[in-house]
Design a protein around this motif. Sequence first.
Motif, PDB file in Angstrom:
ATOM      1  N   THR A 127     -28.984 -30.021 -16.180  1.00  0.00           N
ATOM      2  CA  THR A 127     -29.309 -28.754 -16.101  1.00  0.00           C
ATOM      3  C   THR A 127     -29.149 -28.485 -14.584  1.00  0.00           C
ATOM      4  O   THR A 127     -29.215 -27.316 -14.067  1.00  0.00           O
ATOM      5  N   LEU A 149     -21.157 -19.828 -22.071  1.00  0.00           N
ATOM      6  CA  LEU A 149     -22.435 -19.206 -21.630  1.00  0.00           C
ATOM      7  C   LEU A 149     -22.506 -17.614 -21.701  1.00  0.00           C
ATOM      8  O   LEU A 149     -23.243 -17.004 -21.986  1.00  0.00           O
ATOM      9  N   LYS A 150     -21.143 -17.021 -21.415  1.00  0.00           N
ATOM     10  CA  LYS A 150     -21.311 -15.544 -21.591  1.00  0.00           C
ATOM     11  C   LYS A 150     -21.350 -15.062 -23.028  1.00  0.00           C
ATOM     12  O   LYS A 150     -21.957 -13.980 -23.208  1.00  0.00           O
ATOM     13  N   ARG A 152     -23.091 -16.388 -25.188  1.00  0.00           N
ATOM     14  CA  ARG A 152     -24.689 -16.180 -25.466  1.00  0.00           C
ATOM     15  C   ARG A 152     -25.332 -15.443 -24.710  1.00  0.00           C
ATOM     16  O   ARG A 152     -26.885 -15.499 -24.615  1.00  0.00           O
ATOM     17  N   PHE A 154     -25.582 -15.034 -20.877  1.00  0.00           N
ATOM     18  CA  PHE A 154     -25.857 -15.591 -19.957  1.00  0.00           C
ATOM     19  C   PHE A 154     -24.829 -14.823 -18.890  1.00  0.00           C
ATOM     20  O   PHE A 154     -23.635 -14.491 -19.248  1.00  0.00           O
ATOM     21  N   VAL A 156     -22.550 -15.285 -15.754  1.00  0.00           N
ATOM     22  CA  VAL A 156     -22.131 -16.224 -14.739  1.00  0.00           C
ATOM     23  C   VAL A 156     -20.962 -16.089 -13.839  1.00  0.00           C
ATOM     24  O   VAL A 156     -20.039 -15.182 -14.407  1.00  0.00           O
ATOM     25  N   LEU A 163     -26.677 -24.665 -14.404  1.00  0.00           N
ATOM     26  CA  LEU A 163     -27.530 -24.230 -15.622  1.00  0.00           C
ATOM     27  C   LEU A 163     -28.873 -23.717 -15.311  1.00  0.00           C
ATOM     28  O   LEU A 163     -29.255 -22.580 -16.074  1.00  0.00           O
ATOM     29  N   ILE A 166     -28.284 -20.357 -13.589  1.00  0.00           N
ATOM     30  CA  ILE A 166     -27.973 -19.573 -14.794  1.00  0.00           C
ATOM     31  C   ILE A 166     -29.066 -18.880 -15.435  1.00  0.00           C
ATOM     32  O   ILE A 166     -29.281 -17.685 -15.924  1.00  0.00           O
ATOM     33  N   ALA A 167     -29.781 -20.033 -16.043  1.00  0.00           N
ATOM     34  CA  ALA A 167     -31.043 -19.557 -16.986  1.00  0.00           C
ATOM     35  C   ALA A 167     -31.994 -18.851 -16.239  1.00  0.00           C
ATOM     36  O   ALA A 167     -32.528 -17.956 -16.960  1.00  0.00           O
ATOM     37  N   ALA A 177     -29.694 -22.917 -21.785  1.00  0.00           N
ATOM     38  CA  ALA A 177     -28.188 -22.714 -20.910  1.00  0.00           C
ATOM     39  C   ALA A 177     -27.464 -24.047 -21.426  1.00  0.00           C
ATOM     40  O   ALA A 177     -26.403 -24.044 -21.928  1.00  0.00           O
ATOM     41  N   ALA A 180     -26.237 -23.720 -25.037  1.00  0.00           N
ATOM     42  CA  ALA A 180     -25.063 -23.009 -25.145  1.00  0.00           C
ATOM     43  C   ALA A 180     -23.821 -23.641 -24.911  1.00  0.00           C
ATOM     44  O   ALA A 180     -22.655 -23.385 -25.313  1.00  0.00           O
ATOM     45  N   VAL A 181     -23.602 -24.717 -24.140  1.00  0.00           N
ATOM     46  CA  VAL A 181     -22.723 -25.442 -23.485  1.00  0.00           C
ATOM     47  C   VAL A 181     -22.401 -26.736 -24.398  1.00  0.00           C
ATOM     48  O   VAL A 181     -21.218 -27.363 -24.368  1.00  0.00           O
TER      49      VAL A 181
END
Length: 185
Positions: A127, A149-150, A152, A154, A156, A163, A166-167, A177, A180-181
């Motif tokens: 992360t 990510l988008k 889910r 998030f 970015v 991550l 982003i989280a 995050a 998600a990936v």
Amino acid sequence: MTSSETTLKEQITPPAENSLTRFMNRYATPLTTGLFAVSTISGVALFFHLAPGAFHGMHEWLSIVLLAPVVLHVWKNWRSILSYAKRGTLIIPLVLSLIVALPFAISGMSGNARGRNPAFRAVSVLTQARLADLAPILKKEPDDLLAALKRRGFTVQSADETLEAIAATAGKQASDALMAVLPNR
């Protein structure tokens, strides 16, 4: 009724109980026993790494809930506990328990990761990596990670973000995050 009959009757008949005493007498030990059983089963499952997702939260929260009936149990049995303490049979087990627990506490507080689940350390490393660096590890393109990510929810901007960052922007945990990936296998 004679005075000796009254005395005998008073000795046989227990004093009137208030509702707290009645509750403690009925439920303190059974609640302690039940929650201890749950704590034991979940603790053993966690020790052997059996379904940690199912048992971790249960073990933590119900062990905290266990404190209430333990306090009631101690209150109810206070005279017996004092008797154990006066005879020394309480002190020795308490000291031995402390001696056994200290190495675990010292190891945990010193940051020594020995014995800890390496997955937690791996999550931290993953992360904190930039998406561009994480993509080859996950056998994906950076744009695929951004898209996942988008999807889910998030936000970015680039593959140079981590991550963790982003989280944090989304007000979520870094592990969310990461999930998600990660591939779905």
